[in-house]
Write a protein that holds these residues in place. Structure first.
Motif, PDB file in Angstrom:
ATOM      1  N   LEU A  28       0.848  -1.194   0.000  1.00 41.09           N
ATOM      2  CA  LEU A  28       0.000   0.000   0.000  1.00 41.09           C
ATOM      3  C   LEU A  28       0.882   1.243   0.000  1.00 41.09           C
ATOM      4  O   LEU A  28       1.804   1.338   0.811  1.00 41.09           O
ATOM      5  CB  LEU A  28      -0.901   0.014   1.230  1.00 41.09           C
ATOM      6  N   VAL A  29       0.577   2.180  -0.882  1.00 43.92           N
ATOM      7  CA  VAL A  29       1.348   3.419  -0.959  1.00 43.92           C
ATOM      8  C   VAL A  29       0.387   4.601  -0.918  1.00 43.92           C
ATOM      9  O   VAL A  29      -0.472   4.743  -1.798  1.00 43.92           O
ATOM     10  CB  VAL A  29       2.203   3.478  -2.238  1.00 43.92           C
ATOM     11  N   GLU A  30       0.537   5.436   0.113  1.00 43.91           N
ATOM     12  CA  GLU A  30      -0.318   6.615   0.252  1.00 43.91           C
ATOM     13  C   GLU A  30       0.309   7.824  -0.429  1.00 43.91           C
ATOM     14  O   GLU A  30       1.533   7.909  -0.582  1.00 43.91           O
ATOM     15  CB  GLU A  30      -0.540   6.973   1.727  1.00 43.91           C
ATOM     16  N   SER A  31      -0.539   8.776  -0.778  1.00 40.61           N
ATOM     17  CA  SER A  31      -0.087  10.063  -1.284  1.00 40.61           C
ATOM     18  C   SER A  31      -1.172  11.093  -1.022  1.00 40.61           C
ATOM     19  O   SER A  31      -2.318  10.740  -0.724  1.00 40.61           O
ATOM     20  CB  SER A  31       0.232   9.988  -2.779  1.00 40.61           C
ATOM     21  N   GLY A  32      -0.781  12.371  -1.121  1.00 37.78           N
ATOM     22  CA  GLY A  32      -1.773  13.440  -1.044  1.00 37.78           C
ATOM     23  C   GLY A  32      -1.783  14.240   0.241  1.00 37.78           C
ATOM     24  O   GLY A  32      -2.560  15.187   0.364  1.00 37.78           O
ATOM     25  N   GLY A  33      -0.939  13.884   1.201  1.00 37.28           N
ATOM     26  CA  GLY A  33      -0.907  14.664   2.429  1.00 37.28           C
ATOM     27  C   GLY A  33      -0.283  16.028   2.197  1.00 37.28           C
ATOM     28  O   GLY A  33       0.198  16.343   1.109  1.00 37.28           O
TER      29      GLY A  33
ATOM     30  N   GLN B 151      -7.256  15.610  -0.488  1.00 34.32           N
ATOM     31  CA  GLN B 151      -7.634  14.258  -0.870  1.00 34.32           C
ATOM     32  C   GLN B 151      -6.422  13.351  -0.760  1.00 34.32           C
ATOM     33  O   GLN B 151      -5.373  13.624  -1.355  1.00 34.32           O
ATOM     34  CB  GLN B 151      -8.191  14.193  -2.292  1.00 34.32           C
ATOM     35  N   LEU B 152      -6.578  12.274   0.001  1.00 37.13           N
ATOM     36  CA  LEU B 152      -5.547  11.259   0.120  1.00 37.13           C
ATOM     37  C   LEU B 152      -5.863  10.105  -0.832  1.00 37.13           C
ATOM     38  O   LEU B 152      -7.034   9.799  -1.081  1.00 37.13           O
ATOM     39  CB  LEU B 152      -5.463  10.726   1.544  1.00 37.13           C
TER      40      LEU B 152
ATOM     41  N   PRO C 272      -7.786  21.834  12.935  1.00 39.39           N
ATOM     42  CA  PRO C 272      -6.470  21.511  13.514  1.00 39.39           C
ATOM     43  C   PRO C 272      -6.436  20.154  14.203  1.00 39.39           C
ATOM     44  O   PRO C 272      -5.392  19.480  14.178  1.00 39.39           O
ATOM     45  CB  PRO C 272      -6.243  22.659  14.504  1.00 39.39           C
ATOM     46  N   GLU C 273      -7.532  19.715  14.765  1.00 41.89           N
ATOM     47  CA  GLU C 273      -7.552  18.412  15.435  1.00 41.89           C
ATOM     48  C   GLU C 273      -7.489  17.244  14.462  1.00 41.89           C
ATOM     49  O   GLU C 273      -7.353  16.092  14.889  1.00 41.89           O
ATOM     50  CB  GLU C 273      -8.794  18.276  16.326  1.00 41.89           C
ATOM     51  N   ASP C 274      -7.586  17.517  13.163  1.00 47.12           N
ATOM     52  CA  ASP C 274      -7.408  16.470  12.151  1.00 47.12           C
ATOM     53  C   ASP C 274      -5.935  16.241  11.827  1.00 47.12           C
ATOM     54  O   ASP C 274      -5.601  15.329  11.066  1.00 47.12           O
ATOM     55  CB  ASP C 274      -8.149  16.845  10.866  1.00 47.12           C
ATOM     56  N   THR C 275      -5.071  17.064  12.379  1.00 48.10           N
ATOM     57  CA  THR C 275      -3.634  16.918  12.144  1.00 48.10           C
ATOM     58  C   THR C 275      -3.142  15.573  12.670  1.00 48.10           C
ATOM     59  O   THR C 275      -3.367  15.225  13.831  1.00 48.10           O
ATOM     60  CB  THR C 275      -2.856  18.057  12.829  1.00 48.10           C
ATOM     61  N   ALA C 276      -2.504  14.812  11.793  1.00 43.81           N
ATOM     62  CA  ALA C 276      -2.032  13.463  12.152  1.00 43.81           C
ATOM     63  C   ALA C 276      -1.304  12.864  10.968  1.00 43.81           C
ATOM     64  O   ALA C 276      -1.332  13.404   9.857  1.00 43.81           O
ATOM     65  CB  ALA C 276      -3.212  12.562  12.530  1.00 43.81           C
TER      66      ALA C 276
ATOM     67  N   THR D 243       1.076   9.162   5.582  1.00 40.72           N
ATOM     68  CA  THR D 243       1.266  10.465   4.965  1.00 40.72           C
ATOM     69  C   THR D 243       0.802  11.536   5.959  1.00 40.72           C
ATOM     70  O   THR D 243      -0.244  11.398   6.591  1.00 40.72           O
ATOM     71  CB  THR D 243       0.508  10.573   3.626  1.00 40.72           C
ATOM     72  N   GLN D 244       1.609  12.575   6.096  1.00 42.35           N
ATOM     73  CA  GLN D 244       1.343  13.605   7.097  1.00 42.35           C
ATOM     74  C   GLN D 244       0.292  14.591   6.588  1.00 42.35           C
ATOM     75  O   GLN D 244       0.390  15.104   5.469  1.00 42.35           O
ATOM     76  CB  GLN D 244       2.624  14.369   7.433  1.00 42.35           C
TER      77      GLN D 244
END
Length: 116
Positions: free
Chosen positions: A4-9, A19-20, A88-92, A110-111
């Motif tokens: 699995l490879v994430e992108s979009g952060g 959009q991730l 801001p609480e979605d920061t992760a 992804t940050q």
């Protein structure tokens, strides 16, 4: 095995959108569902959203209902997380998760940073 490879952060202001994407490769035919989790500094990893690969039924954490939407493109073996009205609480660090009958797979993360 499934990879699995994430992108979009990235960095976005409060109220903005991101959009991730998570692309799966390997034994993708064995995937039953895919989802997103997130982990903020000093906190445990928590569930965000999940979608079943067959049928497309979805589930969400209460904290993101109405703001986030999970979707999939079976032809591309890709799952998306559209995040609107970010706070801001979605920061992760957001992690993609793929489940088969026997295994649980994770992306590298992804940050996502939301500034106030």
């Amino acid at each position: 095995q499934v990879q699995l490879v994430e992108s979009g952060g990235g960095l976005v202001q409060a109220g903005g959108s991101l959009q991730l994407s998570c692309a799966a490769s390997g034994r993708t035919s064995s995937i039953q569902s895919m989802g997103w989790f997130r982990q903020a500094p000093g906190k445990e990893r928590q569930f965000v959203a999940r979608i079943r690969w067959s049928g497309g039924s979805t589930s969400y954490a209460d904290s993101v209902k109405g703001r986030f939407t999970i979707s999939r493109d079976n032809a591309k073996n890709t799952v998306y997380l559209q995040m609107n009205s970010l706070q801001p609480e979605d920061t992760a660090v957001y992690y993609c998760n793929g489940r088969t009958i026997l295994n649980n797979y994770w992306g590298q993360g992804t940050q996502v940073t939301v500034s106030s």
